[in-house]
Design a protein around this motif. Structure first.
Motif, PDB file in Angstrom:
ATOM      1  N   PHE A  80       0.834  -1.211   0.000  1.00 24.86           N
ATOM      2  CA  PHE A  80       0.000   0.000   0.000  1.00 24.86           C
ATOM      3  C   PHE A  80       0.869   1.263   0.000  1.00 24.86           C
ATOM      4  N   VAL A 120       0.826   4.392  -2.543  1.00 26.66           N
ATOM      5  CA  VAL A 120       0.590   5.773  -2.115  1.00 26.66           C
ATOM      6  C   VAL A 120       1.648   6.696  -2.717  1.00 26.66           C
ATOM      7  N   VAL A 121       2.919   6.259  -2.655  1.00 27.68           N
ATOM      8  CA  VAL A 121       3.979   7.087  -3.233  1.00 27.68           C
ATOM      9  C   VAL A 121       3.694   7.342  -4.707  1.00 27.68           C
ATOM     10  N   VAL A 168       0.504   9.670  -5.419  1.00 28.90           N
ATOM     11  CA  VAL A 168       0.724  11.075  -5.070  1.00 28.90           C
ATOM     12  C   VAL A 168       1.678  11.731  -6.056  1.00 28.90           C
ATOM     13  N   ASP A 198      -6.733  14.189  -7.862  1.00 29.71           N
ATOM     14  CA  ASP A 198      -7.221  12.816  -8.006  1.00 29.71           C
ATOM     15  C   ASP A 198      -6.309  11.806  -7.310  1.00 29.71           C
ATOM     16  N   GLN A 214      -4.212  12.247  -4.867  1.00 26.92           N
ATOM     17  CA  GLN A 214      -4.248  12.328  -3.407  1.00 26.92           C
ATOM     18  C   GLN A 214      -5.533  11.738  -2.852  1.00 26.92           C
ATOM     19  N   MET A 215      -6.633  11.953  -3.570  1.00 27.13           N
ATOM     20  CA  MET A 215      -7.892  11.347  -3.133  1.00 27.13           C
ATOM     21  C   MET A 215      -7.765   9.834  -3.142  1.00 27.13           C
ATOM     22  N   ALA A 259      -5.120   8.131  -2.751  1.00 27.19           N
ATOM     23  CA  ALA A 259      -4.298   7.710  -1.615  1.00 27.19           C
ATOM     24  C   ALA A 259      -5.095   7.760  -0.322  1.00 27.19           C
ATOM     25  N   LEU A 260      -5.945   8.779  -0.203  1.00 23.95           N
ATOM     26  CA  LEU A 260      -6.762   8.900   1.002  1.00 23.95           C
ATOM     27  C   LEU A 260      -7.698   7.704   1.139  1.00 23.95           C
ATOM     28  N   PHE A 261      -8.302   7.296   0.006  1.00 22.68           N
ATOM     29  CA  PHE A 261      -9.197   6.147   0.089  1.00 22.68           C
ATOM     30  C   PHE A 261      -8.416   4.860   0.294  1.00 22.68           C
ATOM     31  N   LEU A 319      -6.009   4.714   2.315  1.00 20.93           N
ATOM     32  CA  LEU A 319      -5.897   4.678   3.774  1.00 20.93           C
ATOM     33  C   LEU A 319      -7.123   4.015   4.390  1.00 20.93           C
ATOM     34  N   VAL A 320      -8.305   4.392   3.860  1.00 20.49           N
ATOM     35  CA  VAL A 320      -9.543   3.800   4.380  1.00 20.49           C
ATOM     36  C   VAL A 320      -9.524   2.294   4.176  1.00 20.49           C
TER      37      VAL A 320
END
Lengths: 100, 406, 258
Positions: A39, A43-44, A47, A57, A59-60, A62-64, A66-67
């Motif tokens: 993961f 993410v890297v 981003v 887009d 970053q979003m 990556a945020l999801f 995280l979820v």
């Protein structure tokens, strides 16, 4: 300033290391930690793409991620606790046979 | 050189050194004052042998800590055993970087912030750093290879994870009210006045969130009545049972340092940070060196007040039982702060989030609702859960064991 | 990147893979020394390739190299360490250095969210389970890797495929145009154009364009919570619940405690 391909190389190295760990380790917890390493690699990458395209887009995404990681951790740890209660071991090989 | 010293970067570096030095001393004297306050509450004298009124006691304590034999027991995991107090100590001090200590200073025609770093995500930075503090406790407890330490570590983990939720919700209430997460931007709106008299401190808007945040900060810092992780009577000191000398001292100092960080955050979020009404030096317009010193003193005073209440509570309240602690977090504080949060969101929608009449009224409504729900539910708060059989005629220790497993 | 750097990278990956193979926990005599030597060489080579490419005076690329190195080192320790607790801690190191890489890309909010969510919550729960399930002695399944050779081979093939694409010169005319655009509008310029703090942008995107996804994520978290509670519930046999009763106080003595 590092360009996007450098970030991709670093991210994919993290991903590949996680993959190797997932394939080769037998401890259930370490296997799940390896997926978390994968993961991190993703993410890297996303981003870096987000910076490249100058929009949110990546970053979003990556945020999801995280979820999803949190969801996965919750369920996986619940399952690991359950499996540990059944066999008293964290060895993934203990579950290779379908009996019982 | 002068140019460097008057730039933001130079000021930040100097300030980092100064703040770190002052805080080291402050932490040492916190321990002295804790003992003095304990003595005062218990009608004793407290430390009074070293120096006038015992004022040199912290130095003597420090010397003792350093000179004692540093035992590393044979059965511990050495790397983690050494790493744990270091993590605690570093994490406790790193959080200070984002605290605004004294507004802005005019240096060579430019304004520089009296703040080591002013990241856009200041508040989240402090939360992130604080959430790392748990590793010190967990690793200390686990690596000691001692069941009491492990119990302490597990209790601490569950407690800190649980109390992080109401803490985050309280902070969100303020973030929504102010509309910023840079700490300087949270302080600045609080320096205005309602009808030129009452300062717009957030505590007047959300007193309940202030109280709940204070409670959760006690829990996060492992202070009484939430110090189950070290519970001397049951766990022989909990996660730091096996520690001695300077490593134990680092745990000890880290506890006080994290108390100071929490108090500083509390002051910034709710008490207007360095602002004091009607004092001309403690206003945002004042940027001279005297004004900065006054502002830092104001901030220090607010922190000291909060620390005093923490110590007072420690020597007044008994410790919670673990199931009470968990019930307070999950059954009490989390629904309550969720109510406050929903209230703030609603007021924000109608653009009433800055008006004290509405927020105070809403706070009262949430409080009454919570009390009504708590009063109507038949659950015994302090007793044994009704789902478990009664303990009549049983050996109490065995019964409690069975209850705790649930 | 040019094809020649691509071949160099393949070589480095092969070296790193061999080092990883030697470092993965296996029975028999320790092969740590050649493994460490190979991996360190590969990592140093990779860093110098990256550094030659990216370091210009007075910019942040040195930090990029530093934190990439820490992240890769941490990740390899996660999968090679014999004690799960250390694996989890090295993973914290990975998370922190990845967060630093995100800060370099001006994604501060995401970086702090990563630290709070991963390091502050997820890994702590992992540690929790490890602490409950395992004390410090090594177990047999932690000292024997499963098919380390094939695992490393798969990883190498994956890396070769990805970097092969990343460094491949464009062949079709369309691809050439895209590549040229990417080269022109490279990340450096792109990032410098971004504002310093992007929390407001994150919030705006999250609550407008991605609002449905946000809702779905909330539902997913709820489902996960219910699932975790349902999975890990333990029925404690006590009187009055129609289950076989056990004397109170015997749990942990006769009944398995966990």
């Amino acid at each position: 300033m590092a360009g996007v391909s450098e970030y991709i190389v670093v991210g994919s190295i993290l991903f590949a290391l996680g993959l190797v760990g997932f394939f080769s380790r037998r401890n259930l917890i370490v296997m799940f930690l390896s997926t978390e390493v994968m993961f991190q690699g993703i993410v890297v990458n996303v981003v870096a793409f987000s910076g490249l395209h100058q929009n949110m887009d990546g970053q979003m995404f990556a945020l999801f991620l995280l979820v999803i990681a949190a969801v996965e951790a919750g369920l996986a740890l619940g399952m690991i606790v359950l499996l540990y209660r059944r066999r008293g071991t964290l060895d993934a090989e203990a579950w290779s046979a379908m009996h019982g | 050189m002068t140019e460097f010293l008057t730039s933001q970067f130079g000021v930040s570096i100097i300030l980092a050194g100064v703040v770190f030095g002052i805080l080291q001393g402050a932490v040492a004297y916190c321990i002295y004052f804790e003992r003095k306050i304990a003595a005062w509450i218990q009608d004793r004298c407290g430390p009074n042998r070293v120096g006038p009124a015992g004022l040199l006691q912290p130095l003597a304590d420090g010397g003792k800590m350093i000179l004692k034999e540093d035992v590393i027991p044979g059965h511990v995991d050495k790397n983690l055993f050494v790493l744990a107090p270091a993590i605690m100590f570093i994490v406790a001090f790193v959080g200070f970087a984002a605290i605004p200590w004294g507004g802005q200073l005019e240096l060579g025609g430019k304004l520089v912030s009296i703040q080591v770093a002013s990241p856009d995500i200041g508040l989240l930075y402090i939360l992130g750093v604080a959430s790392m503090g748990i590793y010190g406790v967990v690793l200390g407890g686990w690596s000691s290879n001692n069941k009491y330490s492990l119990f302490g570590a597990i209790r601490a983990t569950a407690q800190m994870l649980s109390y992080e939720i109401p803490m985050g919700l309280c902070i969100l209430v303020i973030v929504l009210t102010v509309g910023a997460i840079r700490l300087e931007d949270i302080v600045l709106p609080q320096t205005a006045y309602w009808s030129d008299v009452i300062p717009k401190w957030n505590v007047f808007l959300h007193p309940l969130a202030f109280i709940v945040l204070f409670v959760t900060m006690l829990a996060e810092a492992n202070r009484t009545p939430f110090d189950l992780a070290e519970a001397e009577q049951e766990l022989v000191g909990g996660f730091h049972t096996e520690y001695s000398a300077l490593k134990f001292g680092m745990f000890f100092l880290a506890e006080y340092a994290s108390m100071i960080t929490s108090s500083a955050l509390l002051a910034v979020l709710f008490l207007g940070g360095w602002h004091l009404p009607w004092i001309p030096w403690a206003q945002p317009e004042a940027t001279g060196i005297a004004a900065v010193i006054v502002k830092m003193l104001v901030m220090g005073g607010k922190i000291a007040g909060s620390l005093f209440v923490m110590m007072w509570l420690r020597w007044t309240l008994p410790r919670f039982r673990f199931d009470q602690l968990m019930r307070l977090a999950w059954g009490g504080l989390i629904p309550f702060t969720l109510g406050l949060f929903v209230l703030t969101v609603g007021l924000l929608y109608f653009d009433k989030h800055q008006s004290p009449l509405w927020t105070l009224g809403g706070n009262a409504v949430v409080l009454v609702l919570t009390l009504a729900v708590a009063g109507l539910s038949r659950r015994d708060v302090t007793g044994r859960p009704a789902s478990l059989p009664s303990l009549e005629g049983r050996s109490l220790t065995h019964g409690r064991l069975a209850g705790d497993v649930s | 990147m040019t094809p020649s750097t691509g071949y160099l990278l393949y070589l480095l990956f092969a070296m790193g893979g061999a080092g990883l193979y030697l470092l993965l926990p296996q029975p028999g005599k320790s092969r740590a020394l050649p493994g460490v030597a190979l991996s360190v060489l590969a990592l140093a080579g990779l860093l110098s390739v990256l550094a030659v490419k990216v370091i210009a005076p007075s910019d942040t690329s040195a930090y990029f190299c530093l934190f990439s190195a820490i992240a890769i080192f941490g990740a390899s320790r996660v999968i090679t360490h014999r004690k799960p607790v250390y694996s989890a801690l090295y993973f914290v190191l990975v998370v922190i250095s990845v967060a630093a890489l995100l800060v370099l890309q001006r994604a501060e909010f995401l970086a702090v969210a990563l630290i709070i969510v991963y390091a502050g919550a997820i890994i702590v729960t992992y540690l929790f389970v490890i602490m409950l399930a395992q004390q410090s002695h090594e177990t047999v399944y932690d000292t024997r890797a499963r098919e380390p050779f094939f695992a490393v081979l798969v990883g190498f093939v994956l890396m070769a495929a990805i970097t092969g694409k990343a460094v491949e010169p464009a062949t079709t005319s369309e691809a050439k145009i895209v590549t040229a655009q990417f080269a022109q509008q490279n990340l450096a310029g792109a990032i410098e154009g971004l504002p310093e703090g992007n929390t407001a942008d994150v919030a705006a995107a999250l609550l407008t364009k991605y609002i449905v996804v946000l809702e779905i994520a909330g539902v997913l978290l709820l489902v996960s919570m219910v699932g975790a509670v349902a999975l890990s519930r333990k029925k404690i046999p006590v009187e009055g619940h129609g289950l076989p009763t056990r004397p109170l106080g015997q749990i942990g003595k006769e009944v398995e405690p966990f």
